[in-house]
Design a protein around this motif. Structure first.
Motif, PDB file in Angstrom:
ATOM      1  N   CYS A   2       1.715   8.548   3.359  1.00  0.00           N
ATOM      2  CA  CYS A   2       1.596   7.130   3.043  1.00  0.00           C
ATOM      3  C   CYS A   2       2.943   6.459   3.238  1.00  0.00           C
ATOM      4  N   CYS A  31       3.095   3.842  -4.625  1.00  0.00           N
ATOM      5  CA  CYS A  31       2.568   3.164  -5.816  1.00  0.00           C
ATOM      6  C   CYS A  31       2.642   4.081  -7.041  1.00  0.00           C
ATOM      7  N   CYS A  78      -0.749   5.436  -8.038  1.00  0.00           N
ATOM      8  CA  CYS A  78      -1.515   6.130  -6.994  1.00  0.00           C
ATOM      9  C   CYS A  78      -2.224   7.350  -7.580  1.00  0.00           C
ATOM     10  N   TRP A 108       1.457  12.266  -0.363  1.00  0.00           N
ATOM     11  CA  TRP A 108       2.778  11.744   0.037  1.00  0.00           C
ATOM     12  C   TRP A 108       3.929  12.087  -0.904  1.00  0.00           C
ATOM     13  N   ASN A 160      -4.143   0.283   2.998  1.00  0.00           N
ATOM     14  CA  ASN A 160      -3.382  -0.582   2.081  1.00  0.00           C
ATOM     15  C   ASN A 160      -3.011  -1.928   2.716  1.00  0.00           C
TER      16      ASN A 160
HETATM   17  S1  SF4 Z   1      -2.284   3.955  -3.859  1.00  0.00           S
HETATM   18 FE1  SF4 Z   1      -2.685   4.005  -1.670  1.00  0.00          FE
HETATM   19  S2  SF4 Z   1      -1.030   2.758  -0.797  1.00  0.00           S
HETATM   20 FE2  SF4 Z   1      -0.376   3.305  -2.852  1.00  0.00          FE
HETATM   21  S3  SF4 Z   1       0.845   5.192  -2.575  1.00  0.00           S
HETATM   22 FE3  SF4 Z   1      -1.286   5.810  -3.033  1.00  0.00          FE
HETATM   23  S4  SF4 Z   1      -2.235   6.135  -1.038  1.00  0.00           S
HETATM   24 FE4  SF4 Z   1      -0.362   4.905  -0.717  1.00  0.00          FE
END
Ligand code: SF4
Length: 248
Positions: free
Chosen positions: A52, A56, A59, A65, A129
């Protein structure tokens, strides 16, 4: 707003051997549903891509990630487009959700994947996103983008998570819905600002929460205010039905 003409030049056959970085795929062996948005409740297969471009705090897929907590060698594998298409084609389920992480990081590699899925009779939804504009080769009949810009309340600096040019490209595609996670009525004001500034429609609101109790409480707190704005409202079915278990 008219949608771009469908692309008619297909990727060369050899591109089916391209490999994409996948976190997990599910829905064939243990059937499940699309849990969110316009197709909530529809039977669905999921291809969750790894990596990613955002971080966030709230998340719920940090295994795609956050390498301070997870090992990328354990949490991701490279899989060929041909393998993924064959896997999806083995199921009668029509809808394939390509999610992440942020799937459009790998979007040039996804063109043969999407073509292969469409040729197999599937429909495709991207969960994105909204920070990376889609390349024209992905803006096709049978493809929908569920765009979820991340608000500050989700633990993300909006200077990074709100990219006006990308949002406006999605809006212009004619193939996007804008699905915002909200935890309070105050979030709805911010959603309205973004929707007005960038002409984002249709707006969907989804209650934040990774437990049935939290989703239910936030649903009840937001329902009247969402309805008053004439927006769409979705739940998180996988949280209610499967306790947010991984792979459901
Ligand atoms: S919520 Fe979505 S955009 Fe935010 S870090 Fe996680 S995977 Fe990435």
């Amino acid at each position: 707003m008219t949608a771009p003409e469908p692309i008619t030049v297909r990727p060369a056959t050899g591109e089916a051997e391209h490999r994409v970085i996948v976190a997990e795929s599910f829905g064939v062996e243990v059937p499940t549903f699309q849990g969110e948005g316009p197709s909530c409740g529809h039977p669905a297969l999921f291809i969750r891509l790894s990596r990613c471009n955002l971080t966030c705090a709230k998340c719920d897929t940090k295994y795609t990630w956050d390498w301070s907590r997870f090992d990328p060698r354990m949490e991701s594998t490279k899989r060929s487009v041909a393998d993924l298409v064959a896997w999806a084609a083995s199921s009668p389920v029509e809808l394939v959700v390509i999610t992440g992480g942020e799937p459009l990081i790998q979007q040039s590699l996804l063109v043969p994947l999407v073509w292969g899925l469409l040729d197999a009779g599937k429909k495709v939804e991207f969960e994105t996103n909204g920070t990376i504009a889609p390349i024209p080769e992905l803006v096709l009949d049978g493809v929908q983008f569920n765009v979820s810009p991340k608000l500050a309340s989700f633990g993300m600096d909006e200077a990074k998570s709100v990219v006006p040019a990308a949002l406006e490209a999605f809006a212009a595609s004619g193939r996007a819905v804008f699905k915002f996670v909200a935890s309070s009525v105050a979030d709805l004001d911010r959603i309205a600002e973004l929707a007005n500034a960038h002409r984002l429609a249709p707006v969907w609101v989804m209650p934040e929460g990774t437990t049935a109790e939290a989703v239910t409480a936030t649903t009840q707190a937001l329902a009247d205010a969402v309805a008053a704005r004439h927006w769409h409202f979705t739940t998180r079915l996988h949280v209610l039905a499967f306790a947010d278990a991984r792979g459901r």
